[in-house]
Scaffold this motif. Structure first.
Motif, PDB file in Angstrom:
ATOM      1  N   GLU A 129       0.589  -1.141   0.452  1.00 41.88           N
ATOM      2  CA  GLU A 129       0.272   0.157   0.133  1.00 41.88           C
ATOM      3  C   GLU A 129       1.094   1.042   0.244  1.00 41.88           C
ATOM      4  O   GLU A 129       0.445   2.479  -0.939  1.00 41.88           O
ATOM      5  N   ASP A 186       1.195   4.022  -3.024  1.00 36.79           N
ATOM      6  CA  ASP A 186       0.774   5.564  -2.607  1.00 36.79           C
ATOM      7  C   ASP A 186       1.704   6.755  -2.968  1.00 36.79           C
ATOM      8  O   ASP A 186       1.368   7.084  -3.196  1.00 36.79           O
ATOM      9  N   GLN A 189       1.009   9.461  -6.175  1.00 36.72           N
ATOM     10  CA  GLN A 189       1.812  10.565  -5.668  1.00 36.72           C
ATOM     11  C   GLN A 189       2.787  10.920  -6.803  1.00 36.72           C
ATOM     12  O   GLN A 189       2.665  12.048  -7.320  1.00 36.72           O
TER      13      GLN A 189
END
Length: 679
Positions: A248, A252, A256
């Motif tokens: 995760e 992420d 980003q």
């Protein structure tokens, strides 16, 4: 060590015989016979005991030899049984027992009696049984360990294969099936409880899935995220939390990163548009490679549409820039008026602004570096220049032709500046270290190579834009004519060539404003006695009168030039008085800027080298002829004697009526060119 059995014979003790008593009768021999019998029996006992002890000693030696063999066979650090590990111990009990039997037989054969061999057989049989048990026990233990090691190795390899093939689900499943089979077999062999066996399988499988997902997450966290959902039923809670959190986090970060990459791409695209705008505004056409790189920078961003608009504008800009300057300006004015009257978008205004800047940039380039424009904008070829080569005149001639062709196409905006910027730097650097003689020689070569006064003047402006005196000396050196500095009744007039004047000015300039190189040669500025600045300014101002009224910059340049010549002449004469010499001041003014002449009651300067009396006549004639050529009235022509002249440049003058410019019939200030009349 095994104890060798011994045989103990009965102890025999000698009996002390009593002395025979002779009492006058015949001797009794019975007791003697019994004594002899007893003696023989004791001797036999002694023999038997000796034999038994000998046998015991021999058997002890044999037992010792067999014991040494066993110890060495078991404990030898290199070849002993206990040094043999793992798979090498398979069958060791049989081979070593056969060797033991051979050793026991060899020892038996070394015995000397059946009695010894009989006792040896009983002893070695017991030792063999004990030794065989030890060997079989050790072999079983090592084989069991070997099986466990092989199973562990297989499990490790299968696990590693699954992890290394993390991108191949089929190989992962194949490895897991093999691992499951091995674990089941090992569990049964070791008597592992079914519940514990299942726990072991889950732990190993979960660990493998965790490693596989970590590898996959390094390549593509999104794929790892998808597979985590497939594997989660076969993973432990700890591995799920640990690996799931890691995946995760990577997802992420990638999201980003992708977001930032998009923002950076958009920012880069905006910067690219800025570069394109600057390029269009400069007027310099971009190369195909530049357009290709810019296209790559904006691809996939919102700026791509604007990029396409810029491409169209570049085509229009280059089309406009190929027009004469006046037509370029007219085009800009028309577009500006159209935008103001009819309106337009912000993009339209920005495009027009860029086009206007491109036109302005082109005009500046034509004025400051026309040869660069010829190369960069028109694709012309400009050969490099070496003033010392025989090809210099031909190369300079080609440059003049190129500039003149541009002047015909684009108008007077194109300046006659025949040197490339890099050549200007090179020549300027050379002048810094040259002596006045060498400087004069260089100027002469440049003037001769150009063969055109206007081009030579333009070259001098390029070479010494920040050193007006040096530029002026170059212009004077290029005139290649002489002048009379002094007229004498009783001695020869003082004549000076333009080369002499330029050299004298350069000597004075080198004294007044030494270059960094010249100062470095002796470590300090040259100390030459000069008139005080206030005294020099007063004498110069008195001699010039109102020649430069309203022209402070021209006045300052004329004074610097005069001081340079005055200082050089004083150095050549050896005048170290430090006082202003009025006669030399007059000669310095005449040599530097021209003779001061009173024309119709107002002072002006005659062209360099022209005598004052000749100038007055030539100027009056040229004034009248110019007024006639302009169709001015007879009344105006009759007032010619009331007009004065203000120098615009050497030999070219504005006609002044009092303090005001006199305008011609064309509505422009009236000007005369004495140089044309003097040719």
């Amino acid at each position: 060590m095994a104890r060798v059995p011994t045989y103990d014979s009965p102890q025999v003790q000698q009996q002390v015989t009593r002395p025979v008593q002779l009492q006058g009768v015949a001797p009794d021999t019975t007791s003697i016979a019994r004594g002899l019998e007893s003696f023989e029996r004791g001797a036999q006992i002694l023999v038997d005991k000796q034999r038994a002890e000998t046998n015991a000693a021999v058997l002890q030696g044999a037992a010792t030899a067999l014991g040494d063999y066993q110890n060495n066979d078991l404990f030898n650090p290199e070849s002993g049984v206990y040094a043999t590990k793992g798979g090498a111990a398979i069958g060791i009990a049989q081979t070593r027992l056969e060797a033991f039997d051979k050793q026991a037989v060899d020892i038996r054969n070394s015995l000397s009696s059946d009695e010894q061999r009989l006792k040896w057989d009983a002893y070695s049989a017991g030792q063999r049984q004990s030794y065989s048990g030890n060997l079989q026990k050790y072999e079983f233990k090592e084989i069991d360990q070997y099986k466990s090691d092989q199973a562990k190795g297989f499990l490790s390899t299968a696990s590693q294969s699954a992890v290394l093939n993390y991108q191949n689900p089929e190989q992962i499943n194949r490895s897991l099936t093999q691992i499951d089979a091995v674990l089941s077999s090992e569990g049964q062999r070791n008597g592992v409880a079914p519940e514990l066996l299942e726990a072991q399988k889950l732990k190993i499988k979960s660990s493998i899935y965790a490693d596989v997902l970590q590898r996959q997450a390094t390549d593509d966290p999104f794929v790892a995220q998808k597979r985590l959902k497939e594997y989660q039923g076969s993973m432990s809670a700890d591995d799920l939390v640990r690996v799931g959190g890691m995946i995760e986090n990577k997802v992420d970060r990638l999201q980003q990163k992708a977001e930032m990459a998009q923002l950076r791409a958009e920012a880069k695209a905006e910067r690219t548009l800025g570069k394109i705008d600057a390029q269009i505004s400069s007027g310099v056409p971009a190369t195909p490679e530049m357009w290709s790189a810019w296209a790559s920078s904006v691809r996939g961003t919102p700026a791509q549409a604007e990029f396409n608009q810029r491409v169209g504008q570049e085509v229009e800009t280059q089309k406009v820039l190929r027009l004469p300057i006046d037509q370029q300006v007219s085009f800009i004015n028309e577009k500006t008026a159209e935008l103001q009257q009819k309106g337009g978008t912000v993009a339209d205004a920005a495009n027009l602004n860029r086009l206007a800047r491109a036109v302005d940039s082109s005009a500046k380039m034509m004025n400051n570096a026309p040869l660069d424009y010829f190369q960069q904008r028109l694709g012309g070829d400009v050969q490099p220049l070496d003033l010392g080569s025989d090809d210099a005149p031909a190369i300079l001639g080609d440059r003049l032709a190129a500039i003149q062709g541009m002047q015909q196409k684009f108008g007077p905006t194109v300046a006659m500046k025949p040197l490339l910027p890099q050549e200007v730097k090179q020549i300027s650097a050379q002048l810094e270290v040259m002596s006045p003689d060498d400087q004069s020689s260089l100027f002469a070569r440049l003037h001769a190579g150009l063969g055109d006064d206007e081009a030579y003047a333009g070259a001098m402006q390029q070479i010494a834009p920040d050193s007006p005196i040096r530029a002026l000396t170059g212009l004077i050196a290029g005139k290649q004519r002489s002048m009379t500095l002094e007229k004498n009744r009783f001695s020869a007039d003082v004549e000076a060539t333009s080369g002499d004047v330029a050299k004298t000015m350069m000597v004075g300039e080198s004294i007044l404003n030494r270059s960094k190189t010249q100062k470095t040669e002796d470590g300090s500025p040259r100390n030459f006695p000069l008139p005080k600045q206030a005294d020099f300014q007063l004498a110069f101002s008195k001699a010039m009168g109102d020649v430069f009224a309203g022209q402070p910059q021209s006045y300052e340049l004329a004074m610097q030039a005069t001081k340079a010549y005055y200082t050089g002449a004083a150095a050549q004469r050896g005048d170290i008085s430090g006082e202003v010499n009025s006669r030399q001041m007059k000669n310095a003014i005449k040599a530097s800027v021209g003779e001061v002449v009173d024309f119709n009651g107002s002072s002006t300067l005659a062209p360099w080298g022209m005598a004052g009396d000749k100038f007055e006549q030539v100027a009056r004639d040229q004034l009248v002829n110019t007024m006639k050529a302009q169709g001015m009235s007879d009344q105006d022509q009759a007032l010619a004697s009331a007009f004065s002249l203000r120098q615009y440049k050497d030999g070219v003058y504005y006609v002044m009526q009092g303090q005001q410019f006199k305008y011609g019939a064309d509505g422009k200030p009236l000007m005369i060119n004495v140089n044309e009349a003097n040719q």
